[in-house]
Design a protein around this motif. Structure first.
Motif, mmCIF file in Angstrom:
data_model
loop_
_atom_site.group_PDB
_atom_site.id
_atom_site.type_symbol
_atom_site.label_atom_id
_atom_site.label_comp_id
_atom_site.label_asym_id
_atom_site.label_seq_id
_atom_site.Cartn_x
_atom_site.Cartn_y
_atom_site.Cartn_z
ATOM 1 N N THR A 268 20.365 -36.338 12.201
ATOM 2 C CA THR A 268 19.223 -36.128 11.304
ATOM 3 C C THR A 268 19.711 -35.527 9.997
ATOM 4 O O THR A 268 20.761 -34.882 9.943
ATOM 5 N N PHE A 269 18.932 -35.732 8.938
ATOM 6 C CA PHE A 269 19.241 -35.160 7.618
ATOM 7 C C PHE A 269 18.021 -34.430 7.095
ATOM 8 O O PHE A 269 16.924 -34.991 7.050
ATOM 9 N N ASN A 270 18.228 -33.174 6.716
ATOM 10 C CA ASN A 270 17.146 -32.361 6.169
ATOM 11 C C ASN A 270 17.614 -31.662 4.897
ATOM 12 O O ASN A 270 18.521 -30.831 4.956
ATOM 13 N N LYS B 206 28.135 -25.448 10.415
ATOM 14 C CA LYS B 206 27.240 -24.528 11.110
ATOM 15 C C LYS B 206 27.297 -24.810 12.617
ATOM 16 O O LYS B 206 27.095 -25.949 13.065
ATOM 17 N N PHE B 207 27.556 -23.758 13.383
ATOM 18 C CA PHE B 207 27.595 -23.839 14.839
ATOM 19 C C PHE B 207 26.398 -23.047 15.370
ATOM 20 O O PHE B 207 26.312 -21.836 15.160
ATOM 21 N N GLU B 208 25.493 -23.741 16.048
ATOM 22 C CA GLU B 208 24.182 -23.174 16.354
ATOM 23 C C GLU B 208 24.020 -22.888 17.846
ATOM 24 O O GLU B 208 24.467 -23.663 18.697
ATOM 25 N N TYR B 209 23.365 -21.782 18.127
ATOM 26 C CA TYR B 209 23.009 -21.414 19.496
ATOM 27 C C TYR B 209 21.619 -20.798 19.471
ATOM 28 O O TYR B 209 21.409 -19.731 18.890
ATOM 29 N N LYS B 210 20.685 -21.523 20.068
ATOM 30 C CA LYS B 210 19.275 -21.126 20.039
ATOM 31 C C LYS B 210 18.845 -20.919 18.584
ATOM 32 O O LYS B 210 18.958 -21.807 17.781
ATOM 33 N N LYS B 211 18.394 -19.714 18.228
ATOM 34 C CA LYS B 211 17.941 -19.468 16.857
ATOM 35 C C LYS B 211 19.043 -18.938 15.938
ATOM 36 O O LYS B 211 18.831 -18.745 14.745
ATOM 37 N N PHE B 212 20.234 -18.712 16.473
ATOM 38 C CA PHE B 212 21.327 -18.156 15.697
ATOM 39 C C PHE B 212 22.289 -19.255 15.265
ATOM 40 O O PHE B 212 22.408 -20.295 15.907
ATOM 41 N N ASN B 213 22.992 -18.981 14.175
ATOM 42 C CA ASN B 213 24.063 -19.883 13.752
ATOM 43 C C ASN B 213 25.195 -19.078 13.109
ATOM 44 O O ASN B 213 24.956 -18.084 12.434
ATOM 45 N N PHE B 214 26.396 -19.527 13.385
ATOM 46 C CA PHE B 214 27.589 -19.035 12.692
ATOM 47 C C PHE B 214 28.042 -20.138 11.764
ATOM 48 O O PHE B 214 28.110 -21.308 12.157
ATOM 49 N N GLU C 102 11.501 -23.517 12.582
ATOM 50 C CA GLU C 102 12.352 -24.695 12.422
ATOM 51 C C GLU C 102 12.730 -24.925 10.966
ATOM 52 O O GLU C 102 13.698 -25.629 10.676
ATOM 53 N N SER C 103 11.973 -24.330 10.041
ATOM 54 C CA SER C 103 12.232 -24.547 8.612
ATOM 55 C C SER C 103 12.801 -23.324 7.907
ATOM 56 O O SER C 103 13.649 -23.449 7.027
ATOM 57 N N ASN D 17 37.562 -12.610 -6.926
ATOM 58 C CA ASN D 17 36.137 -12.417 -6.643
ATOM 59 C C ASN D 17 35.913 -12.079 -5.179
ATOM 60 O O ASN D 17 36.535 -12.664 -4.282
ATOM 61 N N SER D 18 34.993 -11.154 -4.935
ATOM 62 C CA SER D 18 34.600 -10.781 -3.586
ATOM 63 C C SER D 18 33.087 -10.570 -3.593
ATOM 64 O O SER D 18 32.592 -9.701 -4.326
ATOM 65 N N THR D 19 32.347 -11.369 -2.803
ATOM 66 C CA THR D 19 30.886 -11.359 -2.891
ATOM 67 C C THR D 19 30.237 -11.372 -1.512
ATOM 68 O O THR D 19 30.597 -12.177 -0.652
ATOM 69 N N PHE D 20 29.282 -10.470 -1.316
ATOM 70 C CA PHE D 20 28.437 -10.469 -0.120
ATOM 71 C C PHE D 20 27.052 -10.961 -0.517
ATOM 72 O O PHE D 20 26.477 -10.490 -1.501
ATOM 73 N N GLN D 21 26.518 -11.914 0.252
ATOM 74 C CA GLN D 21 25.219 -12.508 -0.051
ATOM 75 C C GLN D 21 24.258 -12.318 1.121
ATOM 76 O O GLN D 21 24.654 -12.418 2.284
ATOM 77 N N ILE D 22 23.008 -12.057 0.802
ATOM 78 C CA ILE D 22 21.963 -12.056 1.814
ATOM 79 C C ILE D 22 20.721 -12.718 1.211
ATOM 80 O O ILE D 22 20.358 -12.438 0.067
ATOM 81 N N GLY D 23 20.127 -13.636 1.973
ATOM 82 C CA GLY D 23 18.995 -14.366 1.411
ATOM 83 C C GLY D 23 18.290 -15.220 2.450
ATOM 84 O O GLY D 23 18.566 -15.149 3.654
ATOM 85 N N LEU D 24 17.392 -16.076 1.955
ATOM 86 C CA LEU D 24 16.589 -16.956 2.794
ATOM 87 C C LEU D 24 16.957 -18.410 2.531
ATOM 88 O O LEU D 24 17.420 -18.761 1.457
ATOM 89 N N TYR D 25 16.724 -19.246 3.534
ATOM 90 C CA TYR D 25 16.865 -20.693 3.356
ATOM 91 C C TYR D 25 15.639 -21.393 3.953
ATOM 92 O O TYR D 25 15.014 -20.905 4.895
ATOM 93 N N TYR D 26 15.342 -22.554 3.362
ATOM 94 C CA TYR D 26 14.185 -23.327 3.826
ATOM 95 C C TYR D 26 14.585 -24.788 3.950
ATOM 96 O O TYR D 26 15.032 -25.413 2.988
ATOM 97 N N LYS D 27 14.452 -25.328 5.148
ATOM 98 C CA LYS D 27 14.771 -26.739 5.421
ATOM 99 C C LYS D 27 13.494 -27.569 5.425
ATOM 100 O O LYS D 27 12.520 -27.221 6.088
ATOM 101 N N MET D 28 13.519 -28.656 4.701
ATOM 102 C CA MET D 28 12.374 -29.553 4.644
ATOM 103 C C MET D 28 12.447 -30.555 5.788
ATOM 104 O O MET D 28 13.507 -31.039 6.140
ATOM 105 N N LYS D 29 11.310 -30.878 6.367
ATOM 106 C CA LYS D 29 11.248 -31.815 7.473
ATOM 107 C C LYS D 29 10.840 -33.213 7.004
ATOM 108 O O LYS D 29 10.201 -33.359 5.983
#
Length: 203
Positions: free
Chosen positions: A21-23, A117-125, A159-160, A191-203
Motif C-alpha cells: 500500500t502507499f499512503n 520503519k519497523f512496526e510492532y502494534k502501535k509502535f515503530n522504530f 491509523e492516521s 550538525n546534531s539535531t533532536f526532533q519531536i513532532g507529529l505525522y499524519y498519513k492520508m488514507k
C-alpha cells in the motif's frame, strides 16, 4: 513441472504485490539543534515536510521524505571578553578590553531522507540515511551539503495520526575553513539535531 513452478512464482508475486500500500502524509515539529564543538547553546526551531509511506508487509514500511529543517546554534560566542590592561609603570590604567559578544547561527536545510520503519502494534522504530542541501547563505559556510543518519521512535494514536521522536546526526562540516571567531581551530564542526513532532498519513 516448469509450468507449475512458474505459476507458483507468479502467484506468490501477486500475493506480495497485492499487500503493498502507499499512503502520502505530512510531518512537522520542533527542532532542538546544536553545532558540535562550538561555544554556544541549543537552538529551538521547527521542521516541516511530506512523505510517502510504502507498506510492504505488516511489519515493514519504506518511507521517502522531503523535509525543510531550521537548525544551527544559539548564543554562540564570537568575541570573548578581554580584561583590564594596566599601563607600563603601574597604576590603575584604563579599560582596554572588549565585551563578550554572542550571536545565533541559522542553518536552513531542504533534505531527502530514506527511512526504514519497523512496526510492532502501535509502535515503530525507524532509521535511515539523508541528504540535505543548505537553502540560506549564512556567513563563512564552506559546505552546503550534509549527509545525515536518522534514528527514531514513533507511536500511532490512530491509523492516521502519530507522534515521533528522532535524532539526526550530520557528518559534513558546514564550517570547515574556520574563517570566523565562532570556532576553535582543530575541532570538527557538525550538525546534531533532536526532533519531536507529529505525522499524519492520508488514507
Amino acid at each position: 513441472m516448469k509450468k507449475t513452478l512458474l505459476l507458483f512464482c507468479l502467484f506468490g508475486a501477486y500475493q506480495v504485490y497485492s499487500q503493498v500500500t502507499f499512503n502520502p502524509g505530512v510531518r512537522a515539529g520542533v527542532n532542538f539543534s546544536n553545532l558540535t564543538k562550538v561555544d554556544g547553546n541549543t537552538k529551538t526551531d521547527f521542521y516541516v515536510g511530506a512523505f510517502g509511506a510504502i507498506k510492504f508487509t505488516p511489519f515493514y514500511t519504506l518511507q521517502p521524505e522531503l523535509t525543510y529543517s531550521r537548525q544551527g546554534s544559539s548564543d554562540v560566542i564570537y568575541q570573548y571578553e578581554t580584561a583590564y590592561l594596566p599601563p607600563i609603570g603601574g597604576g590603575w590604567g584604563e579599560y582596554q578590553g572588549q565585551p563578550e559578544l554572542k550571536g545565533d547561527i541559522s542553518l536552513q536545510y531542504l533534505g531527502v531522507n530514506i527511512i526504514n520503519k519497523f512496526e510492532y502494534k502501535k509502535f515503530n522504530f525507524h532509521a535511515g540515511p539523508g541528504l540535505e542541501f543548505l537553502v540560506n547563505s549564512p556567513k563563512n559556510v564552506s559546505t552546503e551539503v550534509d549527509v545525515t543518519i536518522n534514528i527514531g521512535l514513533g507511536f500511532d494514536f490512530t491509523e492516521s495520526l502519530g507522534i515521533e521522536a528522532r535524532f539526526k546526526k550530520g557528518f559534513a562540516e558546514p564550517y570547515s575553513d574556520y574563517d570566523d571567531y565562532y570556532f576553535d581551530y582543530g575541532n570538527r564542526i557538525t550538525n546534531s539535531t533532536f526532533q519531536i513532532g507529529l505525522y499524519y498519513k492520508m488514507k
